[in-house]
Design a protein around this motif. Sequence first.
Motif, PDB file in Angstrom:
ATOM      1  N   CYS A 136       0.678  -1.237   0.030  1.00  0.00           N
ATOM      2  CA  CYS A 136       0.105  -0.145   0.154  1.00  0.00           C
ATOM      3  C   CYS A 136       0.874   1.280   0.102  1.00  0.00           C
ATOM      4  O   CYS A 136       0.489   2.364  -0.583  1.00  0.00           O
ATOM      5  CB  CYS A 136      -0.923  -0.024   1.151  1.00  0.00           C
ATOM      6  SG  CYS A 136      -2.194  -1.046   1.162  1.00  0.00           S
ATOM      7  N   MET A 137       2.112   1.219   0.735  1.00  0.00           N
ATOM      8  CA  MET A 137       2.816   2.384   0.916  1.00  0.00           C
ATOM      9  C   MET A 137       3.608   2.774  -0.301  1.00  0.00           C
ATOM     10  O   MET A 137       3.838   3.927  -0.826  1.00  0.00           O
ATOM     11  CB  MET A 137       3.676   2.148   2.044  1.00  0.00           C
ATOM     12  CG  MET A 137       3.080   2.264   3.406  1.00  0.00           C
ATOM     13  SD  MET A 137       3.977   1.853   4.688  1.00  0.00           S
ATOM     14  CE  MET A 137       5.179   3.300   4.758  1.00  0.00           C
ATOM     15  N   VAL A 138       4.062   1.910  -1.331  1.00  0.00           N
ATOM     16  CA  VAL A 138       4.972   2.010  -2.240  1.00  0.00           C
ATOM     17  C   VAL A 138       4.504   2.943  -3.207  1.00  0.00           C
ATOM     18  O   VAL A 138       5.001   3.705  -3.787  1.00  0.00           O
ATOM     19  CB  VAL A 138       5.305   0.820  -2.983  1.00  0.00           C
ATOM     20  CG1 VAL A 138       6.233   0.881  -4.209  1.00  0.00           C
ATOM     21  CG2 VAL A 138       6.445   0.008  -2.080  1.00  0.00           C
ATOM     22  N   PRO A 139       3.050   2.530  -3.717  1.00  0.00           N
ATOM     23  CA  PRO A 139       2.562   3.560  -4.978  1.00  0.00           C
ATOM     24  C   PRO A 139       2.082   4.920  -4.162  1.00  0.00           C
ATOM     25  O   PRO A 139       1.879   5.706  -5.140  1.00  0.00           O
ATOM     26  CB  PRO A 139       1.467   2.600  -5.517  1.00  0.00           C
ATOM     27  CG  PRO A 139       0.967   1.832  -4.165  1.00  0.00           C
ATOM     28  CD  PRO A 139       2.205   1.541  -3.427  1.00  0.00           C
ATOM     29  N   THR A 140       1.704   4.749  -2.718  1.00  0.00           N
ATOM     30  CA  THR A 140       0.995   6.230  -2.131  1.00  0.00           C
ATOM     31  C   THR A 140       1.864   7.126  -1.693  1.00  0.00           C
ATOM     32  O   THR A 140       1.970   8.301  -1.782  1.00  0.00           O
ATOM     33  CB  THR A 140      -0.125   5.538  -1.309  1.00  0.00           C
ATOM     34  OG1 THR A 140       0.648   4.916  -0.337  1.00  0.00           O
ATOM     35  CG2 THR A 140      -1.111   5.142  -1.861  1.00  0.00           C
ATOM     36  N   VAL A 141       3.017   6.558  -1.072  1.00  0.00           N
ATOM     37  CA  VAL A 141       3.805   7.508  -0.365  1.00  0.00           C
ATOM     38  C   VAL A 141       4.689   8.573  -1.220  1.00  0.00           C
ATOM     39  O   VAL A 141       4.797   9.697  -0.971  1.00  0.00           O
ATOM     40  CB  VAL A 141       5.055   6.977   0.356  1.00  0.00           C
ATOM     41  CG1 VAL A 141       6.031   7.545   1.109  1.00  0.00           C
ATOM     42  CG2 VAL A 141       4.529   6.039   1.686  1.00  0.00           C
ATOM     43  N   PRO A 142       5.134   8.336  -2.425  1.00  0.00           N
ATOM     44  CA  PRO A 142       5.806   9.118  -3.292  1.00  0.00           C
ATOM     45  C   PRO A 142       4.933  10.280  -3.528  1.00  0.00           C
ATOM     46  O   PRO A 142       5.308  11.430  -3.935  1.00  0.00           O
ATOM     47  CB  PRO A 142       6.270   8.368  -4.536  1.00  0.00           C
ATOM     48  CG  PRO A 142       6.313   6.988  -3.870  1.00  0.00           C
ATOM     49  CD  PRO A 142       5.544   6.703  -2.628  1.00  0.00           C
ATOM     50  N   ARG A 143       3.553  10.039  -3.619  1.00  0.00           N
ATOM     51  CA  ARG A 143       2.593  11.021  -4.258  1.00  0.00           C
ATOM     52  C   ARG A 143       2.349  12.205  -2.755  1.00  0.00           C
ATOM     53  O   ARG A 143       1.906  13.195  -3.296  1.00  0.00           O
ATOM     54  CB  ARG A 143       1.299  10.407  -4.070  1.00  0.00           C
ATOM     55  CG  ARG A 143       0.961   9.886  -5.518  1.00  0.00           C
ATOM     56  CD  ARG A 143       0.827  10.681  -6.745  1.00  0.00           C
ATOM     57  NE  ARG A 143      -0.305  11.248  -6.546  1.00  0.00           N
ATOM     58  CZ  ARG A 143      -0.608  12.559  -6.882  1.00  0.00           C
ATOM     59  NH1 ARG A 143       0.103  13.441  -7.294  1.00  0.00           N
ATOM     60  NH2 ARG A 143      -1.960  13.196  -6.545  1.00  0.00           N
ATOM     61  N   LEU A 144       2.834  11.734  -1.735  1.00  0.00           N
ATOM     62  CA  LEU A 144       2.716  12.626  -0.574  1.00  0.00           C
ATOM     63  C   LEU A 144       3.850  13.781  -0.350  1.00  0.00           C
ATOM     64  O   LEU A 144       3.846  14.543   0.541  1.00  0.00           O
ATOM     65  CB  LEU A 144       2.205  11.836   0.704  1.00  0.00           C
ATOM     66  CG  LEU A 144       1.140  10.899   0.612  1.00  0.00           C
ATOM     67  CD1 LEU A 144       1.093  10.272   2.024  1.00  0.00           C
ATOM     68  CD2 LEU A 144      -0.274  11.652   0.188  1.00  0.00           C
ATOM     69  N   LEU A 145       4.951  13.480  -1.190  1.00  0.00           N
ATOM     70  CA  LEU A 145       6.313  13.957  -0.947  1.00  0.00           C
ATOM     71  C   LEU A 145       6.684  14.895  -2.033  1.00  0.00           C
ATOM     72  O   LEU A 145       6.171  14.490  -3.009  1.00  0.00           O
ATOM     73  CB  LEU A 145       7.262  13.086  -0.367  1.00  0.00           C
ATOM     74  CG  LEU A 145       7.192  11.891   0.858  1.00  0.00           C
ATOM     75  CD1 LEU A 145       8.019  11.182   1.065  1.00  0.00           C
ATOM     76  CD2 LEU A 145       6.837  12.899   2.242  1.00  0.00           C
ATOM     77  N   PRO A 146       7.289  15.997  -1.836  1.00  0.00           N
ATOM     78  CA  PRO A 146       7.846  16.552  -3.040  1.00  0.00           C
ATOM     79  C   PRO A 146       8.685  15.673  -4.132  1.00  0.00           C
ATOM     80  O   PRO A 146       9.308  14.887  -3.540  1.00  0.00           O
ATOM     81  CB  PRO A 146       8.734  17.465  -2.424  1.00  0.00           C
ATOM     82  CG  PRO A 146       8.302  17.959  -1.204  1.00  0.00           C
ATOM     83  CD  PRO A 146       7.621  16.574  -0.659  1.00  0.00           C
ATOM     84  N   LYS A 147       8.559  16.031  -5.317  1.00  0.00           N
ATOM     85  CA  LYS A 147       9.233  15.050  -6.464  1.00  0.00           C
ATOM     86  C   LYS A 147      10.786  15.118  -5.993  1.00  0.00           C
ATOM     87  O   LYS A 147      11.251  15.951  -5.911  1.00  0.00           O
ATOM     88  CB  LYS A 147       8.820  15.682  -7.679  1.00  0.00           C
ATOM     89  CG  LYS A 147       9.326  14.963  -8.997  1.00  0.00           C
ATOM     90  CD  LYS A 147       8.945  15.378 -10.129  1.00  0.00           C
ATOM     91  CE  LYS A 147       9.539  14.697 -11.318  1.00  0.00           C
ATOM     92  NZ  LYS A 147       9.115  15.175 -12.828  1.00  0.00           N
ATOM     93  N   GLY A 148      11.378  14.040  -6.241  1.00  0.00           N
ATOM     94  CA  GLY A 148      12.715  13.788  -5.772  1.00  0.00           C
ATOM     95  C   GLY A 148      13.120  13.771  -4.457  1.00  0.00           C
ATOM     96  O   GLY A 148      14.145  13.460  -4.200  1.00  0.00           O
TER      97      GLY A 148
END
Length: 501
Positions: free
Chosen positions: A261-273
């Motif tokens: 669940c975290m792998v595809p969602t966490v990057p969306r919550l943080l600034p790119k890079g």
Amino acid sequence: MTTLDKGEISPDAEPGAPASVMQRPYRALTLGNVSVILLIAFEAMAVGTAMPVAVDDLDGTALYGLAFSAFYTTSLLSMVFSGQWCDARGPRVPLLGGIAAFATGLVLAGAAPSMWMFVLGRAVQGLGGGLVIVALYVVVGRAYPDSLRPKVFSAFASAWVLPSVVGPPVAGAVTDHLHWRWVFLAIPALVVLPVLAIVPQLRRVQREIAEDIASGNANARIDRRLIGAAAGAALGTGLVQYGGQHLTVAGVFVLAAGFACMVPTVPRLLPKGTLRARRGLPTVILSRGIIAGTFFTVESFVPLMLVSEHGFAPTKAGLTLTTGALSWALGSWLQGRTSARRRPYLVALGFVLVACAIGGAVLALVPGVTPYAVLPAWFLGGIGMGMAMSALSTLTLELSAPGEAGGNSAALQVSDALGTVTLLSLGGALFAALHESEGRDGDVFTLIFTVMLGTALLGALVAPRVRPATPGPRRGIGRTRGRTPAPGPAGGPVQAREKPH
């Protein structure tokens, strides 16, 4: 480092800017903000003391871990929602609604007839806490000039000192002589002061945000996909926490489902890079998760290590945490008196001091070395956390373009929560897998502390990248991604858990 005497103007101060957050026109707002932090801090310290008795009384030992994870899981979701709402509508609703939800959760937990109702109360508390913490960041960024923001965060850190010292004994006395329920039911009465102090000050903040939206400097749209990603990440963190503490076959599947669940969602919550440690804001956000995760993971195991390996009484072992709380306030105070150009160096120094603290915990496990080595080491670690956490909060506001402070502040808090949950789950999994039911666990503690030491040193290597390649506000997360932010002063229109945990 520049240390300011009382009344001396900061080297970064704007002409004519007040030298103190307690001068007009900031006094009432500062008192209100600090009162909110006091409320949250006392709850955290008092509830931790009363929780074992409450769980035993409600016959809910099997749900003990869930009572903690429910708070963090729901707060993760509400942090993201609060950031979106603050940027699009202003901080009034998240701040006041969060205070109300926090108080409601305390009442639900205090009056709970069963353990499941108690867990529900903790979940409602988490919703309120997540709303409040991000809204406070936005208020700080909007209402205070750049030169005063570090001092506000220093005041927030100081607000944790008194609850850290008196919270546990007061909660213990209330639990012993009255009832554990009063630890929860008495705290909501404290919400009146911050509400009365903050509400009048919110009008100007709300007006400025409305003007930014009208002029095109901010976007009034709330990104529902981002909130959906937060829900997925919150579910994932809850599963990871549970699976990390139950390493059965079913627990491993739960752990795997959590990471899925975290792998595809966490990057969306943080600034790119962020996960690649891109210079500027992404590394600021990443550093927050690393330093919080390493410090709080070791802090959670140090008292257990002192009790099980060295025979300390629980109260005596808890002295380590009080030592760190006091020095955390000192570190934040020092950060508040450091010039802006030197602030990025405090992040790297903070990581080094945290690494020294973890090294002291490892040293206490070496035969022939006094376990009291942990005390001075943890004192240094608290200074490092106070400097680094407050510096990262200030840098987040400085690097936020107009209309992005809420989203970026939410990302900072999300990184904090994710780093803590992930590394705590790793430490818990190692302890669950290697713990000896009979005998000593010195080797297990050494392994956990060594892993966290390596992570802290890695953070020290990454920390210099908090300084952006080019000056000026950076793009944040969510709805502003993909468009160029409108120009504005660093820190623009916009932390508040500057906390000894």
